[in-house]
Design an enzyme around this catalytic site. Structure first.
Site, PDB file in Angstrom:
ATOM      1  N   GLU A   1      16.473  43.649  14.649  1.00 29.75           N
ATOM      2  CA  GLU A   1      16.459  42.221  14.315  1.00 29.75           C
ATOM      3  C   GLU A   1      16.330  42.017  12.809  1.00 29.75           C
ATOM      4  OE1 GLU A   1      13.477  40.094  16.515  1.00 29.75           O
ATOM      5  OE2 GLU A   1      14.488  40.446  18.430  1.00 29.75           O
TER       6      GLU A   1
ATOM      7  N   SER B   1       9.900  35.247  20.022  1.00 31.16           N
ATOM      8  CA  SER B   1      10.793  34.883  21.115  1.00 31.16           C
ATOM      9  C   SER B   1      10.506  35.786  22.309  1.00 31.16           C
ATOM     10  CB  SER B   1      12.251  35.010  20.682  1.00 31.16           C
ATOM     11  OG  SER B   1      12.568  36.339  20.388  1.00 31.16           O
TER      12      SER B   1
ATOM     13  N   ASP C   1      16.234  34.811  18.972  1.00 33.00           N
ATOM     14  CA  ASP C   1      15.658  35.859  18.125  1.00 33.00           C
ATOM     15  C   ASP C   1      15.804  35.520  16.647  1.00 33.00           C
ATOM     16  OD1 ASP C   1      14.921  37.564  20.269  1.00 33.00           O
ATOM     17  OD2 ASP C   1      16.975  38.309  20.390  1.00 33.00           O
TER      18      ASP C   1
ATOM     19  N   GLU D   1      20.764  35.489  19.911  1.00 35.12           N
ATOM     20  CA  GLU D   1      20.028  36.435  20.739  1.00 35.12           C
ATOM     21  C   GLU D   1      20.533  37.815  20.353  1.00 35.12           C
ATOM     22  OE1 GLU D   1      17.177  37.589  23.416  1.00 35.12           O
ATOM     23  OE2 GLU D   1      17.587  35.523  22.798  1.00 35.12           O
TER      24      GLU D   1
END
Length: 137
Positions: free
Chosen positions: A10, A30, A40, A53
């Site tokens: 991420e 999240s 995210d 996401e």
């Protein structure tokens, strides 16, 4: 992506979007930490706004349950952003998908295979509006 590897991926996605001129915010809470429907990553460049996401895999197919996609779409619609699923397989780039175009399993969930990502996924330039693929967004 609740794992350390997921967190790292991420952050990698956040840095990639930042390098391409987006203001980016990661929502590490999240999923488990809240009942709210949060993506995210949120990203915007003044023209494009995305609720993302993010999913990563070593090579196995990535599965998203129907609730994840529904929550992502709900948040994106409420926020005024476009919903995107970002998929990253080890040793490959990030690929981006409109969630409505993902393969739907018999159980109602969603799937992204590595071969599908490489063949059909949009690259970062498409997300930035810098390629022919960008007309999809």
């Amino acid at each position: 992506m609740p794992s350390r590897k997921g967190d790292r991926r991420e952050r990698e996605l956040v840095n990639l979007l930042d390098e391409h001129g987006f203001a980016v915010m990661r929502a590490p809470a999240s999923g488990a930490a809240t009942d709210r429907d949060l993506p995210d990553v949120l990203a915007g460049d003044g023209q494009r706004f995305y609720a993302i996401e993010a999913k990563a895999s070593s090579g196995r197919p990535i599965y998203l349950d129907a609730d994840e996609i529904e929550s992502l779409s709900y948040f994106a619609d409420s926020f005024g952003a476009e919903a995107i699923v970002a998929a990253r397989f080890d040793h490959e780039a990030w690929y981006f998908f409109d969630p409505t175009e993902l393969y739907r399993t018999d159980g109602g969930n969603y799937r992204v295979k590595k071969e599908t990502a490489l063949r059909e996924g949009m690259d970062i330039l498409a997300i930035c509006g810098q390629s022919e693929q960008s007309r999809l967004f």
